[in-house]
Design a protein around this motif. Sequence first.
Motif, PDB file in Angstrom:
ATOM      1  N   GLY B 171      -9.382   4.039 -11.522  1.00  0.00           N
ATOM      2  CA  GLY B 171      -9.618   3.767  -9.913  1.00  0.00           C
ATOM      3  C   GLY B 171      -9.346   2.294  -9.717  1.00  0.00           C
ATOM      4  O   GLY B 171      -9.131   2.047  -8.614  1.00  0.00           O
ATOM      5  N   LEU B 172      -9.049   1.433 -10.627  1.00  0.00           N
ATOM      6  CA  LEU B 172      -8.459   0.193 -10.723  1.00  0.00           C
ATOM      7  C   LEU B 172      -7.461  -0.103  -9.811  1.00  0.00           C
ATOM      8  O   LEU B 172      -6.330   0.666 -10.169  1.00  0.00           O
ATOM      9  N   LYS B 173      -6.892  -0.861  -8.872  1.00  0.00           N
ATOM     10  CA  LYS B 173      -5.593  -1.154  -8.280  1.00  0.00           C
ATOM     11  C   LYS B 173      -5.053  -2.323  -9.180  1.00  0.00           C
ATOM     12  O   LYS B 173      -5.870  -3.335  -8.919  1.00  0.00           O
ATOM     13  N   MET B 174      -3.945  -2.250  -9.793  1.00  0.00           N
ATOM     14  CA  MET B 174      -3.585  -3.443 -10.334  1.00  0.00           C
ATOM     15  C   MET B 174      -2.053  -3.696 -10.604  1.00  0.00           C
ATOM     16  O   MET B 174      -1.390  -2.682 -10.640  1.00  0.00           O
ATOM     17  N   ARG B 175      -1.753  -4.782 -10.453  1.00  0.00           N
ATOM     18  CA  ARG B 175      -0.501  -5.297 -10.714  1.00  0.00           C
ATOM     19  C   ARG B 175       0.111  -5.105 -11.998  1.00  0.00           C
ATOM     20  O   ARG B 175      -0.736  -5.790 -12.949  1.00  0.00           O
ATOM     21  N   PHE B 176       0.924  -4.387 -12.279  1.00  0.00           N
ATOM     22  CA  PHE B 176       1.354  -4.250 -13.772  1.00  0.00           C
ATOM     23  C   PHE B 176       2.803  -4.170 -13.742  1.00  0.00           C
ATOM     24  O   PHE B 176       3.731  -3.355 -12.954  1.00  0.00           O
ATOM     25  N   PHE B 177       3.519  -4.415 -14.989  1.00  0.00           N
ATOM     26  CA  PHE B 177       4.940  -4.584 -14.934  1.00  0.00           C
ATOM     27  C   PHE B 177       5.391  -3.396 -16.067  1.00  0.00           C
ATOM     28  O   PHE B 177       4.792  -3.076 -17.024  1.00  0.00           O
ATOM     29  N   GLY B 178       6.744  -2.949 -15.835  1.00  0.00           N
ATOM     30  CA  GLY B 178       7.383  -2.053 -16.738  1.00  0.00           C
ATOM     31  C   GLY B 178       6.663  -0.591 -17.286  1.00  0.00           C
ATOM     32  O   GLY B 178       5.941  -0.275 -16.566  1.00  0.00           O
ATOM     33  N   LEU B 179       6.987  -0.539 -18.586  1.00  0.00           N
ATOM     34  CA  LEU B 179       6.662   0.581 -19.052  1.00  0.00           C
ATOM     35  C   LEU B 179       4.701   0.688 -19.314  1.00  0.00           C
ATOM     36  O   LEU B 179       4.152   1.477 -19.461  1.00  0.00           O
ATOM     37  N   GLY B 180       4.562  -0.558 -19.419  1.00  0.00           N
ATOM     38  CA  GLY B 180       2.927  -0.687 -19.790  1.00  0.00           C
ATOM     39  C   GLY B 180       2.223  -0.086 -18.594  1.00  0.00           C
ATOM     40  O   GLY B 180       1.113   0.316 -18.671  1.00  0.00           O
ATOM     41  N   ALA B 181       2.763  -0.151 -17.074  1.00  0.00           N
ATOM     42  CA  ALA B 181       2.207   0.220 -16.111  1.00  0.00           C
ATOM     43  C   ALA B 181       1.925   1.757 -16.368  1.00  0.00           C
ATOM     44  O   ALA B 181       0.807   2.238 -15.930  1.00  0.00           O
ATOM     45  N   ARG B 182       2.892   2.505 -16.941  1.00  0.00           N
ATOM     46  CA  ARG B 182       2.560   3.768 -17.003  1.00  0.00           C
ATOM     47  C   ARG B 182       1.835   4.180 -17.859  1.00  0.00           C
ATOM     48  O   ARG B 182       1.002   5.107 -17.891  1.00  0.00           O
ATOM     49  N   VAL B 183       1.492   3.257 -19.003  1.00  0.00           N
ATOM     50  CA  VAL B 183       0.374   3.357 -20.105  1.00  0.00           C
ATOM     51  C   VAL B 183      -0.870   3.144 -19.368  1.00  0.00           C
ATOM     52  O   VAL B 183      -1.883   4.006 -19.393  1.00  0.00           O
ATOM     53  N   MET B 184      -1.109   2.137 -18.346  1.00  0.00           N
ATOM     54  CA  MET B 184      -2.489   2.018 -17.608  1.00  0.00           C
ATOM     55  C   MET B 184      -2.722   3.027 -16.936  1.00  0.00           C
ATOM     56  O   MET B 184      -3.906   3.347 -16.517  1.00  0.00           O
ATOM     57  N   GLU B 185      -1.608   3.911 -16.337  1.00  0.00           N
ATOM     58  CA  GLU B 185      -1.981   4.830 -15.300  1.00  0.00           C
ATOM     59  C   GLU B 185      -2.586   5.964 -15.913  1.00  0.00           C
ATOM     60  O   GLU B 185      -3.253   6.549 -15.590  1.00  0.00           O
ATOM     61  N   ARG B 186      -2.456   6.093 -17.137  1.00  0.00           N
ATOM     62  CA  ARG B 186      -3.133   7.181 -18.401  1.00  0.00           C
ATOM     63  C   ARG B 186      -4.747   6.958 -18.349  1.00  0.00           C
ATOM     64  O   ARG B 186      -5.362   7.874 -18.661  1.00  0.00           O
ATOM     65  N   PHE B 187      -5.183   5.545 -17.943  1.00  0.00           N
ATOM     66  CA  PHE B 187      -6.229   5.427 -17.967  1.00  0.00           C
ATOM     67  C   PHE B 187      -6.776   5.469 -16.382  1.00  0.00           C
ATOM     68  O   PHE B 187      -7.932   4.732 -16.437  1.00  0.00           O
ATOM     69  N   GLY B 188      -6.098   5.997 -15.541  1.00  0.00           N
ATOM     70  CA  GLY B 188      -6.633   5.786 -14.249  1.00  0.00           C
ATOM     71  C   GLY B 188      -6.467   4.720 -13.376  1.00  0.00           C
ATOM     72  O   GLY B 188      -6.845   4.708 -12.167  1.00  0.00           O
ATOM     73  N   VAL B 189      -5.650   3.853 -13.808  1.00  0.00           N
ATOM     74  CA  VAL B 189      -5.382   2.838 -13.103  1.00  0.00           C
ATOM     75  C   VAL B 189      -4.277   2.873 -12.219  1.00  0.00           C
ATOM     76  O   VAL B 189      -3.108   3.768 -12.409  1.00  0.00           O
ATOM     77  N   SER B 190      -4.201   2.294 -10.842  1.00  0.00           N
ATOM     78  CA  SER B 190      -3.059   2.600 -10.023  1.00  0.00           C
ATOM     79  C   SER B 190      -2.635   1.178  -9.782  1.00  0.00           C
ATOM     80  O   SER B 190      -2.958   0.251  -9.763  1.00  0.00           O
ATOM     81  N   THR B 191      -1.321   1.657 -10.278  1.00  0.00           N
ATOM     82  CA  THR B 191      -0.475   0.131 -10.471  1.00  0.00           C
ATOM     83  C   THR B 191       0.576  -0.061  -9.463  1.00  0.00           C
ATOM     84  O   THR B 191       1.221   0.886  -9.002  1.00  0.00           O
ATOM     85  N   GLN B 192       0.878  -1.236  -9.305  1.00  0.00           N
ATOM     86  CA  GLN B 192       2.093  -1.818  -8.236  1.00  0.00           C
ATOM     87  C   GLN B 192       2.848  -3.046  -9.057  1.00  0.00           C
ATOM     88  O   GLN B 192       2.151  -3.594  -9.763  1.00  0.00           O
ATOM     89  N   LEU B 193       4.174  -3.017  -8.877  1.00  0.00           N
ATOM     90  CA  LEU B 193       4.948  -3.875  -9.254  1.00  0.00           C
ATOM     91  C   LEU B 193       5.096  -4.920  -8.237  1.00  0.00           C
ATOM     92  O   LEU B 193       5.579  -4.837  -7.108  1.00  0.00           O
ATOM     93  N   LEU B 194       4.494  -6.143  -8.306  1.00  0.00           N
ATOM     94  CA  LEU B 194       4.827  -7.321  -7.399  1.00  0.00           C
ATOM     95  C   LEU B 194       5.442  -8.454  -7.756  1.00  0.00           C
ATOM     96  O   LEU B 194       5.280  -8.757  -9.220  1.00  0.00           O
ATOM     97  N   ALA B 195       6.434  -9.101  -7.112  1.00  0.00           N
ATOM     98  CA  ALA B 195       7.072 -10.486  -7.835  1.00  0.00           C
ATOM     99  C   ALA B 195       5.727 -11.381  -7.756  1.00  0.00           C
ATOM    100  O   ALA B 195       4.918 -11.325  -7.094  1.00  0.00           O
TER     101      ALA B 195
END
Lengths: 349, 349
Positions: B171-195
């Motif tokens: 349920g966390l909303k987190m800025r995350f980069f690249g393929l790591g973001a897709r890993v974090m999504e497996r743990f329920g993180v909602s990721t965004q890529l921000l500059a």
Amino acid sequence: MKTPHIARVGAGVLLSAALAVGAADAQDRVKMNLASSYPSTLGVVGENIQRLIENITVLSNGNFQIRFFEPSALVPALEVFDSVSLGAVDMSYTTTGFHVGKFPGLVFFSSVPFGPSVSEYLGWIHFGGGKQIYDREYNKLGVQGFQCGVVVAESSGWFREEVVSLDQLKGLKMRFFGLGARVMERFGVSTQLLAGGDIYPALELGAIDAAEFSFPTLDRKLGFYQISKHNYFPGWHQQASFVELIINLDKFHALPKSYQKMLEVACGEANMWMMAKGDATQGPAIAFHKSEGVEIHKWTDEQIAAFRQAWEEVAEEAAADNLLFSEVYGSYKAFRETYAEWRDLGYLK
Amino acid sequence: MKTPHIARVGAGVLLSAALAVGAADAQDRVKMNLASSYPSTLGVVGENIQRLIENITVLSNGNFQIRFFEPSALVPALEVFDSVSLGAVDMSYTTTGFHVGKFPGLVFFSSVPFGPSVSEYLGWIHFGGGKQIYDREYNKLGVQGFQCGVVVAESSGWFREEVVSLDQLKGLKMRFFGLGARVMERFGVSTQLLAGGDIYPALELGAIDAAEFSFPTLDRKLGFYQISKHNYFPGWHQQASFVELIINLDKFHALPKSYQKMLEVACGEANMWMMAKGDATQGPAIAFHKSEGVEIHKWTDEQIAAFRQAWEEVAEEAAADNLLFSEVYGSYKAFRETYAEWRDLGYLK
């Protein structure tokens, strides 16, 4: 695919960025001779200098030309430093380790037993105080130097018999480089420093019993596998080793700023290229050695610990003996202590 | 110090090597605009591009000038690729990872979870087939690219609360980069890529709960420690990350060969410089964070294993989904398998 954001910027700003508006300053024609400690045919190390010279040629539109001379064509391979210092030759491709007898402290700019990874090593040189000392000492001797290529981890050498116990080292005559040689001497080895091309004949004639030179792709080139069938890893004595480009200081100062920068930047890039190529290409050479009946061995943890302890004693004694060694060793150790926390925190094991 | 060997060589051979015989070919004047994805003030990453532009200026005697534009001054920071591809801007300093939505396979040229060291990474790119694919795909899109700087290991991010269990990520909303973001999504993180510049305000306003960006010196610049007090290591998602210089392909081909080589060589050198500076400078930033009340944490072995397994699943699925991803991943994996034996043999643990 044009984004609306582009349209927001005046087209003039973007398009005024276009190409070529005539021709400008002419370039000086410079020719220099380079006396190499390493042959051009020596795998990664030889390729590196050929490639560097070609890069300088292209960067300067052919106006800065460096003529390569094979080892001993102008001066003996291990005596290049003095010739560059005197200005008898303009520049050389060599290593600080070949001048270790004369400048014991400066060997830290070539390779150190149990030393750092390339990244940590460059960190110390460029941002931890190393290069200030290197430049100061070389400039005193009339030389400007650049770290200009990295030999990644080496093998610990080639032996005729399996080394089951370090007691077997006693009495061996072995080609060995740099500070590692002084470590080996603690185990009763009688060491000699020979240039690459002189090692095979010395092994063949029995003038030496064993030899370390470099990593598998280069050792293969020199043919050690034909004589010695036991190859040891890891190369605790040279985890990373810099080769260098040195140039007579007056001649360096007389160069146009753009050519000075070409040497600096092309050498920096050479470190990157040679690190990558060295690391990428060892697998096939190891496989080749195996196919020739070579046994690949790893030192045991206890043997590595014994080498490490001997190295620490050698280093402390050398630091007590020599002011420059002590200064460089102090700078090096202080950097490594700070780095250790970051390595532990930042990197996956 | 002159050796007898020097005397053996005719003085003419040695001394004809001297300096400057007049001036030659004039150099073209070229001006180009560079739209950066990273601000010039961003510590090591910003310094790297400023330094590169200055190097090109000196190498070309001021005739090849690159004008730097801060992120979004010409085009939005994350939309530079299209602008360069179209030729609306000449070049950009960016990362393949910012175009991951469009070209999923190409993220391997920016950073890969549980990926290689810089040395192994460059080994794969330059000598393991990576660059052929990178050039082929970029050229198809009208772009020439160069790996032009390395971000060494990162932190895994900043959290408001201590992460005792990975269940807390849900349920966390987190800025995350690249393929790591897709890993974090497996743990329920909602990721965004921000500059970079958009992360702090998003954290402050609560638009995101957590963020990863870079290594401690850069994270410090962005001020995350003021809002989040738990900083996690190691950065399993980005052990090494390349930034790149991209240039419109037609404009690249129109450059004189010497200027093309300047981009190639100066970028190669930038990898070396940035690797060294990144690795050398983290200690004081970590100490600063601690002094501001930040707790430095390391993921447990079990947590790292869970991230690794999730990454392998993500990669296999992405490879099944996308032909280019599959091709690049195959090349990358094959190289790493060969390299593993050498790493084990050559390097001290």
